[in-house]
Design a protein around this motif. Structure first.
Motif, short mmCIF file in Angstrom:
data_model
loop_
_atom_site.label_atom_id
_atom_site.label_comp_id
_atom_site.label_asym_id
_atom_site.label_seq_id
_atom_site.Cartn_x
_atom_site.Cartn_y
_atom_site.Cartn_z
N THR A 167 21.83 53.19 -46.33
CA THR A 167 21.59 53.51 -44.92
C THR A 167 21.74 55.01 -44.67
O THR A 167 20.94 55.61 -43.93
N THR A 188 25.03 49.20 -49.36
CA THR A 188 24.18 49.35 -48.17
C THR A 188 24.57 50.61 -47.39
O THR A 188 23.73 51.24 -46.73
N GLY A 232 23.77 53.07 -53.89
CA GLY A 232 23.08 52.88 -52.60
C GLY A 232 22.06 53.96 -52.31
O GLY A 232 20.95 53.68 -51.87
#
Lengths: 250, 245
Positions: free
Chosen positions: B77, B73, B175
């Motif tokens: 992000t 994540t 990610g």
């Protein structure tokens, strides 16, 4: 020849030019004199089209500049050279590039032809060996001469000089004055010089216009100016003791 | 007052986008502006982007409390924040300060030293000659700057993640690839083009109409940054609403 007919210009409530008419002759140095704030620069800016007059006409050799569409005005502007008070050289360009600029913009000359013309113009104003220097690297007097070289690069019919002596020492001022006079005669131009320098008036004033409170107050030449009985003109011209002595001797 | 500025700005843009006198000289100016606006900003953009990515990674990691949230994540992000918002908008705001103040003070100085009058006397459209190459150069080079910023920001995040041990290289890279939609890059580049127009044309407007001396040039520079920043934020909102919602 440039004719100015009944020019008026106001900024809000302030009437800067009031019904001025004048005729600036070809092949002569025409001087516009007057104290600061009397409207000399505004008059010149109206003549070259940097400001629009509220009333009146400006005629360049029979061509009515005030009634012309923008495109035709641009053509006339190519016939105008101007020396600014601050020289207004492009400070990101070298001396050579400054003089070359109008040629590159308006002619189809190749590099060699442009360089030849640049060198001719720089030699004409007695400058050599400064081609690759930037304006910040040369003196004020040299900047004025580069300004003149740039102004004559396109072989203009009309030359405007806005206070060409400001910030210069007396000797350099005389050099610049004489240069303007020589160039005017040599290239048969209509030259208009704005000044409040009395040395210039006595050196090169073939035709003089005195502006006072936005009006053309007096017109004459460097001889008649000494004998005028116009009070405002005399107050301006003979403000210094040197000029008063000169008048007494005459 | 606002309508006065809008009207005058529109008139100026009308003059800027008129036919150039000589294409060759405009091309030379364009090349100079690409060097000045683009290459001149590489260092600053690199520095800001790297640390921006590093800080996003650290902050995301510090906010992940639950063991149920996967570590990739962090990369996800960092990618979303960088591509959608930080690179195009923050870099545009930074450039509005750096490039914009440079443009307004350059053109403003030319105005007060009568160089613009000199151009007009020569029969040259000063607005087009001075402003058009800057706008075109910024629109051309800024998308490259933003892509460069995106890479460096993601690299900064990866570097700090590895260096501090908060995320592994594989997890971070997974990610940044996770659920990737290439339209987000297109969206960022569309924004960049509008921002490039703002950060060149608004400062040029304030510089072009300066009256007075060096104090006014300074004020014009400040005003141009303020209005550019406000416009960037408004345009950012409008484009986001139009393209993403």
């Amino acid at each position: 020849m440039i004719e100015v007919k009944n020019i008026s210009k106001s900024f809000g409530e302030k009437h800067v030019l009031k019904n001025i008419s004048a005729c600036f002759e070809r092949g002569k140095t025409n001087l516009i004199i007057g104290a600061s704030g009397q409207g000399k620069s505004v008059l010149t800016k109206c003549i070259v089209g940097l400001l629009e007059p509220d009333e009146g006409e400006i005629i360049y050799d029979g061509r009515n500049f005030t009634k012309m569409p923008f495109k035709e005005r641009k053509e006339i502007r190519k016939e105008i050279g101007m020396l600014f008070q601050s020289s207004a050289l492009f400070d990101s360009l070298t001396v050579e590039e400054n003089v070359k600029f109008p040629l590159a913009m308006h002619t189809n000359m190749n590099e060699d032809e442009m360089l030849e013309r640049v060198n001719f113009c720089l030699n004409r104003v007695n400058l050599s060996g400064v081609n690759h220097l930037y304006p910040a690297e040369i003196s004020g007097g040299m900047q004025k001469r580069v300004g003149i070289a740039r102004a004559i690069a396109l072989n203009p019919k009309y030359l405007f000089c806005d206070e060409p002596n400001s910030g210069l020492d007396p000797q350099t001022s005389i050099v610049i004055d004489n240069l303007i006079k020589e160039i005017t005669e040599e290239f048969d131009m209509t030259t208009i010089v704005i000044t409040h320098d009395m040395n210039s008036v006595m050196e090169i004033g073939e035709k003089i216009f005195f502006i006072y409170q936005g009006q053309k107050w007096w017109e004459g030449d460097k001889t008649t100016i000494l004998h005028s009985d116009n009070k405002e003109l005399n107050d301006f011209v003979f403000a210094s003791a040197i000029m008063r002595n000169m008048k007494d001797k005459c | 007052m606002l309508f006065y500025h809008i009207g005058r700005y529109t008139i100026l843009m009308g003059r800027v986008f008129s036919r150039p006198e000589k294409w060759k000289l405009y091309r030379q100016q364009f090349a100079r502006e690409v060097m000045s606006i683009g290459l001149g900003s590489l260092g600053l953009v690199a520095l800001i982007s790297f640390f921006m990515g590093a800080v996003i990674t650290l902050q995301t990691a510090s906010n992940i409390d639950s063991p149920l949230i996967p570590l990739y994540t962090i990369g996800f992000t960092a990618r979303q924040s960088t591509i959608l918002e930080f690179s195009p908008t923050i870099i545009a705001l930074i450039l509005a300060g750096k490039v914009g103040s440079n443009i307004s003070s350059e053109i403003g100085s030319m105005r007060i030293t009568e160089q613009i009058d000199a151009l007009e006397i020569m029969g040259i459209n000063s607005a087009a000659y001075l402003v058009l190459p800057k706008i075109v150069a910024a629109i051309f080079i800024n998308p490259f700057l933003i892509i460069y910023s995106m890479f460096l920001s993601l690299f900064g995040g990866w570097f700090v993640g590895i260096a501090t041990g908060i995320v592994s290289s594989n997890q971070y890279i997974y990610g940044i690839q996770y659920d990737f939609d290439s339209f987000s890059v297109t969206y960022a580049l569309i924004k960049t083009v509008f921002f490039a127009f703002v950060i060149t044309s608004v400062p040029a407007y304030f510089g072009y109409y300066v009256r007075g001396g060096s104090l006014e040039v300074g004020k014009a520079s400040t005003q141009s940054f303020f209005y550019s920043a406000v416009l960037i934020l408004i345009i950012n909102y409008i484009i986001t609403q139009l393209l993403l919602i």
